[in-house]
Write a protein that holds these residues in place. Structure first.
Motif, short mmCIF file in Angstrom:
data_model
loop_
_atom_site.label_atom_id
_atom_site.label_comp_id
_atom_site.label_asym_id
_atom_site.label_seq_id
_atom_site.Cartn_x
_atom_site.Cartn_y
_atom_site.Cartn_z
N GLU A 97 -4.61 10.41 3.10
CA GLU A 97 -3.96 10.43 4.68
C GLU A 97 -4.36 9.11 5.57
O GLU A 97 -3.45 8.58 6.09
N GLY A 98 -5.64 8.82 5.25
CA GLY A 98 -5.97 7.45 5.94
C GLY A 98 -5.43 6.46 5.51
O GLY A 98 -5.00 5.44 6.36
N LEU A 99 -5.25 6.28 4.10
CA LEU A 99 -4.54 5.35 3.46
C LEU A 99 -3.10 4.99 3.92
O LEU A 99 -2.50 4.11 4.19
N THR B 199 1.35 2.72 7.50
CA THR B 199 1.98 2.69 8.60
C THR B 199 1.68 1.72 9.61
O THR B 199 2.57 1.07 10.33
N ASP B 200 0.61 1.86 10.22
CA ASP B 200 -0.06 0.99 11.29
C ASP B 200 0.13 -0.60 10.80
O ASP B 200 0.58 -1.44 11.61
N LEU B 201 0.10 -0.87 9.56
CA LEU B 201 -0.05 -2.42 9.17
C LEU B 201 1.54 -2.76 9.14
O LEU B 201 1.64 -3.95 9.59
N LEU C 126 0.83 -1.23 -0.09
CA LEU C 126 -0.22 -0.13 0.16
C LEU C 126 0.89 1.20 -0.05
O LEU C 126 0.72 2.30 -0.70
N GLU C 127 1.92 1.38 0.83
CA GLU C 127 2.70 2.36 0.97
C GLU C 127 3.35 2.69 -0.48
O GLU C 127 3.59 3.85 -0.77
#
Length: 430
Positions: free
Chosen positions: A275-277, A282-284, A194-195
């Motif tokens: 921003e949410g993605l 990052t959280d993942l 995703l990043e």
């Protein structure tokens, strides 16, 4: 109605049958009978002229030579005239010793590591295999242009897939995939994907597709939205009909918002979504709680019976498709296999380093087989020959060399006659 075929054996690449050996045996016996007739005839004509003595001497010695060789040849395979004379029926009486001797000869002269290594040293196995694999296929009468090895491999694949239990194999494959997926930490992998997608703007088409999907979903569920607003509105709004206006305003506003977000790449809502993605990516990767939630979802998904049923259906379709394609001469599967084998064959023919590696591996494998299993191989040969009954081993050896043995009888008859003629000639001068 045709008779039963006589078993055929090969020697030096030429087929030999019991019938051919039998014909030669009758020829040798017939020659012996002819010599006996000539002997009787010449014996009766001796008073007529002395020249008949030469024919008589020839026929007499020929009978002696033919009978002696008949006895010798017959004694190899059976008792002459059924009489159990000692040292006759040599092969049937000594088949176990012959089996051990054959096995020992094979062990000492063919299956020793030194002999195998020396023989393999001069063989280019890789090049020979490359020539075989890269040979173009020969079209058959039914239009099948697959090579024999490609067709055989495809048929073998189809038979293997048919012989396996679909449910059991599907469950085994599913269990293997589930086991491997269970070992993979999916969360960091998804986070990095995703990043990377956000950094390269590869998420934009996905976002546009999601917005279009949201618009179509809203359009299909307009009545549901109106009913929800109507149910939540108070009685005054429903009495005055304002709930209908509110519903229409809400739907129009949502359509307008989705349209603006879709056509405007710089829309603030897009930035909020990005921003949410980014935070999710990052959280993942770094947030333990998020990673744990993803792992729980993964485990629940893998353990869900519905997923198992779905996978079995997918696997069965894959299996049947492979069987159908393998059996179809015109399918792309055979062509893909042929091209792959041809490419491998060309690589084996042209790549010297690959040839050296393949040949070294083949040589070491052959030497290893001779070292570890040479004794078992010769034992198999010995036990197989020992299990043959006397009639079988006699028939096989006699069919293989019987013609040559009958030539010995014929030669013995003729040579004996010539010797008798020579002795009679010499006796005339003494």
């Amino acid at each position: 109605m045709t008779g039963a075929r006589t078993p055929a054996y090969t020697l030096g690449g030429k087929p030999l049958t019991a019938d051919s050996a039998r014909r030669m045996r009758w020829t040798a016996t017939g020659l012996l009978v002819v010599m006996a007739g000539l002997f009787v005839l010449s014996k009766q004509l001796l008073p007529v002229h002395p020249g008949w003595g030469y024919l008589n001497a020839f026929a007499e010695a020929a009978m002696v030579g033919g009978l002696a060789d008949w006895f010798a040849v017959t004694a190899l395979f059976r008792h002459p005239l059924g009489i159990p004379i000692p040292h006759t029926a040599i092969i049937p009486e000594n088949k176990d010793r012959i089996a051990d001797t054959m096995a020992q000869f094979l062990r000492e002269n063919f299956l020793t590591p030194a002999v195998v290594a020396r023989r393999m040293q001069g063989m280019n196995v890789a090049a020979a295999l490359g020539d075989f694999l890269s040979a173009p296929p020969e079209p058959s009468a039914n239009g099948d242009n697959r090579s024999r090895i490609t067709g055989g491999a495809a048929e073998l694949l189809a038979e293997v897939l048919e012989s396996l239990d679909p449910d059991r194999l599907g469950n085994q494959v599913r269990s293997g995939l589930a086991s491997q997926l269970g070992k993979i930490d999916v969360s960091p992998l998804v986070g990095r994907m995703l990043e990377t997608a956000i950094a390269d703007n590869r998420h934009m088409p996905l976002m546009d597709g999601f917005i279009r999907w949201a618009g179509l979903t809203l359009e299909d569920n307009e009545e549901t939205v109106r009913e929800i607003i109507h149910a939540r509105a108070n009685s005054v709004l429903r009495w005055t009909g304002l709930d209908e206006r509110i519903s229409a305003s809400v739907l129009d506003g949502l359509y307008k918002l989705l349209a603006e977000v879709l056509v405007d790449p710089e829309h603030p809502l897009r930035s909020k979504i990005e921003e949410g993605l980014s935070k999710l990516a990052t959280d993942l990767q770094h947030d333990p709680k998020t990673r744990e939630r993803v792992e729980d979802m993964k485990r629940d998904l893998l353990e869900n019976p519905a997923v198992a049923e779905w996978w079995l259906g997918v696997w069965e379709r894959i299996r049947l498709s492979l069987i159908r394609r393998a059996r179809d001469p015109q399918s792309a599967l055979g062509e893909e296999m042929r091209k792959g084998l041809a490419e491998l064959g060309n690589a084996l023919r042209e790549d010297q380093r690959l040839q050296i590696q393949i040949n070294r591996f083949a040589r070491r494998t052959a030497v290893g087989v001779a070292t570890r299993y040479g004794g078992q191989i010769v034992q198999l040969v010995s036990e197989t020959v020992k299990r043959w009954d006397a009639v079988t081993i006699t028939g096989r050896i006699e069919s293989a060399v019987g013609r040559d043995l009958q030539f010995i009888r014929i030669n013995g008859t003729l040579v004996g006659g010539l010797v008798g003629l020579t002795l009679h000639f010499i006796d005339g001068f003494l």
